[in-house]
Design an enzyme around this catalytic site. Structure first.
Site, PDB file in Angstrom:
ATOM      1  N   LYS A  81      -5.074 -69.032 -17.795  1.00 18.30           N
ATOM      2  CA  LYS A  81      -6.485 -68.174 -17.716  1.00 18.30           C
ATOM      3  C   LYS A  81      -5.934 -67.062 -16.941  1.00 18.30           C
ATOM      4  O   LYS A  81      -5.328 -67.095 -15.977  1.00 18.30           O
ATOM      5  CB  LYS A  81      -7.609 -68.931 -17.211  1.00 18.30           C
ATOM      6  CG  LYS A  81      -8.725 -68.166 -17.126  1.00 18.30           C
ATOM      7  CD  LYS A  81     -10.021 -69.192 -16.733  1.00 18.30           C
ATOM      8  CE  LYS A  81     -11.255 -68.431 -16.483  1.00 18.30           C
ATOM      9  NZ  LYS A  81     -12.350 -69.144 -15.976  1.00 18.30           N
ATOM     10  N   SER A 156     -16.592 -69.229 -17.956  1.00 12.32           N
ATOM     11  CA  SER A 156     -15.554 -68.099 -18.092  1.00 12.32           C
ATOM     12  C   SER A 156     -14.325 -68.568 -18.657  1.00 12.32           C
ATOM     13  O   SER A 156     -13.524 -67.266 -18.935  1.00 12.32           O
ATOM     14  CB  SER A 156     -15.440 -67.421 -16.560  1.00 12.32           C
ATOM     15  OG  SER A 156     -14.737 -68.752 -15.652  1.00 12.32           O
ATOM     16  N   SER A 180     -17.464 -73.506 -16.162  1.00 10.43           N
ATOM     17  CA  SER A 180     -16.550 -72.726 -16.806  1.00 10.43           C
ATOM     18  C   SER A 180     -15.514 -73.419 -17.625  1.00 10.43           C
ATOM     19  O   SER A 180     -14.779 -72.742 -18.395  1.00 10.43           O
ATOM     20  CB  SER A 180     -16.169 -71.432 -16.135  1.00 10.43           C
ATOM     21  OG  SER A 180     -16.979 -70.762 -15.614  1.00 10.43           O
TER      22      SER A 180
END
Length: 471
Positions: A81, A156, A180
């Site tokens: 990520k 996220s 997330s």
């Protein structure tokens, strides 16, 4: 196996490489070819590391040829990520003004994955400051849900979940401050585990200061994958020690055996908020699979969920106001600041006395759950009380943000408690995935994943349904 390599599980890919049925280069090439054909439609991977990945794969093949011992993920393609340090890559966290922030060393989780032999094929999208349940930012753009363009892929870690469910890598890295990991897995039909606080080390050398206190207490790193067995394998690798995170704990990966029937508390109305019918059906489906496997499922609500949710909002937003709001106002877009306004309006910004008292009261809430879990070691709960949101729905105004926070109360409450929670799909409703989470006692990720595996075995691998739609 006659299916394309990119469809294989991480467990299968790693075994095939060790047995020399395929090469590391073949595994990585398959994932990269899938990236080239699938990513343009969803914008999940924002930094394509094909050249570096192929060079790493060739070196990894040399290790296999030498006969040396290899790690458990040797040659397995993965993604990282874009809010986590990866040496030589920028770490912008969705912010154009941070695009120049370069990582000089790997974060602990990246270092652990590399040591296990995993090969990074790309970096995945995240919202600005990783602060939304939607994945959009002015630097990289919008990530689409691979099932339905009008729905969020979650946030996220929306880029991570989208990439892995489409076959762009076998394991995706993400993190979880307010759901997330679990919410993107829920929205995209993947599996994940939000580990206990202290299970996986976290540190970004590129950060200019230490993380706010509540982020230290509530944010964790973890894996998203198409299958529960891959989540379990990745968790073991990610949980290796790193002295840069003093919160890390040397806890065993398996705890004492619990004698059956393991009691499961089924919570149908967290914080007094009724679940959407499709979510209620998901809970019922999961409960039936668990009962058939010998679990004892009882409809009972765990304690103080509304209080826990309020404490998460108040403490986190107070931290944000003190430590990060200025940067968000200065560097963030109008959209992220509109969402931040909604979060702030739905929270109470505490003074020093209020903050200290709220932080102290966290122990009361933890104690209540600890006592509850002596009777019910597992809690079967919604990830979200509603199906995946419409894309960018948090831009509909302050009142809608407040409602969304209520609808996600069970999701982010677990972060305040620091407990592990696995998310697993239960099916597809109206064209989009639906699923549940299984919450366990601290450092009993094994119990959560055991129950998630039972549900997955009954339901099947949801990503396969997505692939069938392409043919």
């Amino acid at each position: 196996m006659d299916s394309p390599i990119w469809r294989w599980s991480a467990v299968e890919t790693a075994a095939a490489i060790r047995q020399r049925n395929i090469s590391c280069t073949e595994a990585v090439q398959a994932a990269l070819e899938r990236l080239r054909t699938a990513n343009d439609d969803v914008n999940a991977i924002t930094v394509d590391l094909s050249e570096e990945a192929l060079a790493t794969a060739q070196r990894a093949d040399g290790v296999i040829e030498s006969g040396m011992a290899v790690g458990p993920l040797h040659g397995v393609p993965i993604t990282i990520k874009e809010n986590t340090d990866q040496q030589g890559q920028s770490n912008p966290n969705g912010i154009p003004g941070f695009a120049h922030v370069m990582a000089t060393e790997d974060a602990p989780i990246v270092a652990n994955l590399r040591r296990a032999g995993a090969i990074i094929i790309g970096r995945t999208n995240t919202p600005e400051f990783s602060y939304r349940w939607f994945t959009d930012n002015p630097l990289r753009g919008l990530t689409a849900n691979p099932w339905a363009a009008d729905r969020t892929p979650g946030g996220s870690s929306g880029g991570a979940a989208t990439a892995v469910v489409l076959g762009m890598g076998d394991i995706a890295h993400g993190n979880d401050l307010g759901g997330s990991l679990r919410y993107p897995a829920y929205a995209c039909g993947a599996a994940t585990i939000r580990p206990s606080l202290g299970r996986i080390a976290a540190y970004n050398a590129s950060s200019t200061g230490e993380r706010p206190p509540m982020i230290q207490l509530m944010s964790v790193q973890g894996p998203i994958a198409r299958e529960v067995r891959d989540v379990r394998l990745a968790l073991r690798v990610m949980a290796n020690p790193d002295a840069r995170d003093p919160w890390w704990q040397p806890a065993p990966m398996e705890g004492p055996r619990l004698y059956p029937p393991i009691r499961v508390a089924l919570t149908e109305e967290p914080a007094g908020i009724r679940c959407h019918p499709s979510v209620a059906q998901a809970l019922d489906t999961a409960a039936q699979h668990l009962e058939r496997a010998g679990y004892a499922v009882e409809a009972v609500n765990p304690p103080w969920v509304a209080d826990i949710a309020a404490a998460w909002r108040n403490l986190l937003m107070t931290d944000t106001q003190v430590m990060t709001a200025q940067a968000m106002r200065e560097h963030g877009s109008d959209e992220i600041n509109q969402v931040l306004d909604g979060y702030m309006a739905a929270s109470q910004i505490l003074d020093l006395n209020g903050y200290i008292n709220a932080l102290a009261d966290r122990t009361r809430l933890l104690r209540a759950w600890s006592v509850f879990m002596e009777t019910y070691p597992l809690v079967l709960a919604p990830v979200s009380q509603v199906p995946p949101f419409q894309q960018l729905e948090d831009l509909q105004g302050t009142e809608r943000v407040r409602q969304m926070l209520d609808e996600q109360s069970m999701l982010y409450s677990i972060n305040l408690l620091g407990l592990p929670a696995a998310a697993v799909p239960t099916g597809v409703v109206d064209g989009v995935p639906i699923g549940v989470q299984i919450i366990g006692p601290r450092f009993r990720e094994d119990l959560c994943l055991d129950a998630a595996q039972v549900i997955e075995t009954g339901v099947g691998i949801l990503a396969r349904q997505l692939w069938e739609r392409e043919s």
